[in-house]
Design a protein around this motif. Sequence first.
Motif, short mmCIF file in Angstrom:
data_model
loop_
_atom_site.label_atom_id
_atom_site.label_comp_id
_atom_site.label_asym_id
_atom_site.label_seq_id
_atom_site.Cartn_x
_atom_site.Cartn_y
_atom_site.Cartn_z
N ILE A 47 0.55 -0.99 -0.32
CA ILE A 47 -0.02 0.07 -0.24
C ILE A 47 1.13 1.28 -0.19
O ILE A 47 0.76 2.07 -0.77
CB ILE A 47 -0.84 -0.11 0.88
CG1 ILE A 47 -1.43 -0.52 1.08
CG2 ILE A 47 -2.34 0.99 1.30
CD1 ILE A 47 -2.68 -1.65 2.40
N LEU A 48 2.41 1.30 1.07
CA LEU A 48 2.78 2.39 0.87
C LEU A 48 3.33 3.07 -0.43
O LEU A 48 3.96 3.90 -0.65
CB LEU A 48 3.80 2.39 1.49
CG LEU A 48 3.65 2.19 3.13
CD1 LEU A 48 4.46 2.44 4.99
CD2 LEU A 48 3.04 4.06 4.17
N ASP A 49 3.84 1.03 -1.07
CA ASP A 49 4.82 1.47 -2.08
C ASP A 49 3.40 1.97 -3.61
O ASP A 49 3.96 2.98 -4.63
CB ASP A 49 5.28 0.45 -2.23
CG ASP A 49 6.36 -0.07 -2.02
OD1 ASP A 49 7.38 0.63 -1.04
OD2 ASP A 49 6.77 -0.73 -1.54
N ALA A 50 2.20 1.44 -3.46
CA ALA A 50 0.95 1.73 -4.32
C ALA A 50 1.46 2.98 -4.57
O ALA A 50 1.02 4.39 -5.62
CB ALA A 50 0.23 1.11 -4.36
N VAL A 51 1.29 3.80 -3.31
CA VAL A 51 0.68 5.25 -2.88
C VAL A 51 1.71 6.36 -3.52
O VAL A 51 1.29 6.54 -4.31
CB VAL A 51 -0.33 5.69 -1.83
CG1 VAL A 51 -1.57 5.26 -1.91
CG2 VAL A 51 0.91 5.41 -0.50
N ARG A 52 3.33 5.54 -3.03
CA ARG A 52 4.47 6.72 -3.12
C ARG A 52 4.23 6.44 -5.02
O ARG A 52 4.60 7.65 -5.60
CB ARG A 52 5.57 6.02 -2.77
CG ARG A 52 6.62 7.11 -2.54
CD ARG A 52 7.39 6.31 -1.48
NE ARG A 52 8.01 5.24 -1.54
CZ ARG A 52 9.17 4.96 -1.96
NH1 ARG A 52 10.47 5.82 -2.45
NH2 ARG A 52 9.85 3.32 -1.63
N ALA A 53 4.21 5.87 -5.22
CA ALA A 53 4.44 5.29 -6.92
C ALA A 53 3.47 6.39 -7.74
O ALA A 53 3.88 6.79 -8.62
CB ALA A 53 4.01 3.51 -7.93
N PRO A 65 -2.59 14.46 -17.32
CA PRO A 65 -1.85 15.73 -16.43
C PRO A 65 -2.41 15.49 -15.09
O PRO A 65 -3.48 14.73 -14.94
CB PRO A 65 -2.91 16.56 -16.92
CG PRO A 65 -3.33 16.16 -18.47
CD PRO A 65 -3.51 14.77 -17.76
N ALA A 66 -1.37 16.23 -13.92
CA ALA A 66 -1.96 15.38 -12.24
C ALA A 66 -3.10 16.49 -12.18
O ALA A 66 -3.33 17.65 -12.94
CB ALA A 66 -1.09 16.10 -11.70
N ILE A 67 -4.22 16.35 -11.45
CA ILE A 67 -5.15 16.41 -10.49
C ILE A 67 -4.42 17.51 -9.39
O ILE A 67 -3.68 16.62 -7.84
CB ILE A 67 -6.54 15.61 -9.75
CG1 ILE A 67 -6.60 14.96 -11.57
CG2 ILE A 67 -6.83 16.36 -9.54
CD1 ILE A 67 -7.73 15.90 -12.55
N GLU A 68 -5.03 18.25 -9.39
CA GLU A 68 -3.94 19.10 -8.34
C GLU A 68 -3.96 18.69 -7.00
O GLU A 68 -4.92 18.97 -6.40
CB GLU A 68 -4.19 20.69 -8.59
CG GLU A 68 -2.92 21.76 -7.39
CD GLU A 68 -3.36 23.47 -7.23
OE1 GLU A 68 -4.21 23.33 -8.57
OE2 GLU A 68 -3.00 23.44 -6.17
N GLY A 69 -3.06 18.43 -6.15
CA GLY A 69 -3.88 18.42 -4.24
C GLY A 69 -3.22 17.04 -4.02
O GLY A 69 -3.47 16.20 -3.10
N ALA A 70 -3.89 15.83 -5.37
CA ALA A 70 -5.25 14.58 -4.93
C ALA A 70 -4.36 13.38 -4.66
O ALA A 70 -4.14 12.82 -3.33
CB ALA A 70 -6.02 13.70 -6.24
N ALA A 71 -2.38 13.55 -6.08
CA ALA A 71 -2.04 12.41 -5.05
C ALA A 71 -1.37 12.36 -3.48
O ALA A 71 -1.30 11.39 -2.81
CB ALA A 71 -0.65 12.64 -6.31
N GLY A 72 -0.84 14.05 -3.33
CA GLY A 72 -0.86 13.95 -1.54
C GLY A 72 -1.85 13.81 -0.78
O GLY A 72 -1.42 12.74 0.37
N SER A 73 -3.21 13.62 -1.01
CA SER A 73 -4.41 13.72 0.03
C SER A 73 -4.49 11.79 -0.21
O SER A 73 -4.01 11.01 0.97
CB SER A 73 -5.48 14.16 -0.47
OG SER A 73 -5.44 15.24 -0.42
N ILE A 74 -4.49 11.29 -1.30
CA ILE A 74 -4.27 9.75 -1.33
C ILE A 74 -2.86 8.88 -0.81
O ILE A 74 -3.46 8.47 0.48
CB ILE A 74 -3.84 9.86 -2.78
CG1 ILE A 74 -5.48 10.33 -3.61
CG2 ILE A 74 -4.14 7.38 -2.79
CD1 ILE A 74 -6.37 8.88 -4.79
N ARG A 75 -1.82 9.80 -0.78
CA ARG A 75 -0.84 9.26 -0.34
C ARG A 75 -1.12 9.00 1.13
O ARG A 75 -0.38 8.24 2.18
CB ARG A 75 0.73 9.88 -0.38
CG ARG A 75 1.93 9.38 0.46
CD ARG A 75 2.94 9.82 0.05
NE ARG A 75 3.43 11.24 0.26
CZ ARG A 75 3.21 11.83 1.20
NH1 ARG A 75 2.85 11.34 2.58
NH2 ARG A 75 2.34 13.47 1.13
#
Lengths: 265, 238
Positions: free
Chosen positions: B33-39, B117-127
């Motif tokens: 899970i950690l690796d996946a959200v980091r990826a 294209p990245a969605i602003e802030g989303a990846a960080g929130s998911i992580r």
Amino acid sequence: MKDILIPELDVTADSTKISARGVQVYYGETHAIRDIDVDIPDKAVTALIGPSGCGKSTFLRCLNRMNDTITTARVQGDIRIDGEEIHDPRIDPVQLRAKVGMVFQKPNPFPKSIRDNVAYGPKIHGLTRTRAELDEVVEKSLRRAALWDEVKDRLDAPGTGLSGGQQQRLCIARAIATSPQILLMDEPCSALDPIATAQIEELIDELRARFCVVIVTHSMQQAARVSQRTAFFHLGSLVEYGETGDIFTNPADPRTESYITGRIG
Amino acid sequence: MTRKHHITTAFDRDLEAIQAMITRMGGLVEAAILDAVRALETRDVELADQVRRGDATIDALEEQINIEAARLIALRAPTAADLRTVLTAMKIAAALERCGDYAKNLAKRSNVLSTMPAIEGAAGSIRRMGKAVQLQLKNVLDAYSQRNADLAEQVRQGDHDVDQMYNTLFREFLTHMMEDPRNISACMHLHFIAKNIERVGDHATGIAEQVIYLVSGVLPDDDRPKADNTVISSGTSG
């Protein structure tokens, strides 16, 4: 993925200690066991199970030629221990029985002291030269039979004064005192309570590091608990023989399944 | 709970082996899970592929646990706490296997998202959400190996926070999609990811209930607070 397996359960690497081919036993006209082919591994516990009269004890008694003592019994076929045919005329049955020890259903200590019970075998076989050596064998055997701590202060007390479970462990100590390679056990726990039974089972599990153990038992649960291999006998035939976990989770023969699930017996 | 040794030590060995496999499986799922959200956050395709490949080991462990559990039931006829140990091991293994699948799915979507294209802030929130869920898993696995029902209860109550993180993300994604329809593809993937992480949280809760059952012999009542209210609040979707 190998490393997640429980190593003790892996019996595939074992070498064969006892090899039987086409073994037949007749008691007079009765054909008691027929065409038994089986390879019993060394350093493992093999359980023989089956309903009363199925021939499991008869087969066990073939392995140290105990059937020789029954006048009406005839044994045919080939039984080899380490490749050596045990019916070979050059084999002395007394020496064979020192190499293949036996423990019986009812604890049967000699009416002698605890020390003498264990010392008897090594003495008559001339295995020790000095008193000190004999004492050493007595201690080592009692330790291996997990009895030493309970009896070390009363070695001269009569063996018959011990509890049933202790007497059975004394008999096991006596059986291993002659440094056998194989230990045959015929219902060793049937006269014992559950705790003494568990202690004997734990002892059997320890003994298999040094010996080839073959045990006859009426209790399927005991076979399941102590053995690595299980052989199911029925009406004088060997129905199925395999790794104990396989026999008890997924037997190949419907008769084995019926017996272990309590549908025939 | 008294935890004396069995007279037959092989019984202890078999029970311990099953529990060791659970612990190992849990560790692999946490890492996945950690690796996946980091990826996802770093757009690391190689790391995501590694997570996808690693799921096979998790699946194999579940199978092995089921085999050993069946064997232990057949050979040792476990009772009382021993029986609960075997029953809960099978259920926990099944839950962890699902969590492994979610991590694998996350990694798959992360590779698709890396082309958009990245969605602003989303990846960080998911992580952060992934991290929170991984912590829930870690705590519940600690509760399992320590036989700690109190810690398991804390995990149960803690699922609330994960649910709220999911609600917040759900609204964020809706906003992005309404602002610009070109975001819809990416936001749909991100939403599935958030939902799956939220599901992992639910599985952690389920494992916590199994731990409580293991220790006390009683399954807890279903009275924990729930905060996934996207079904009622959104009307048309969710």
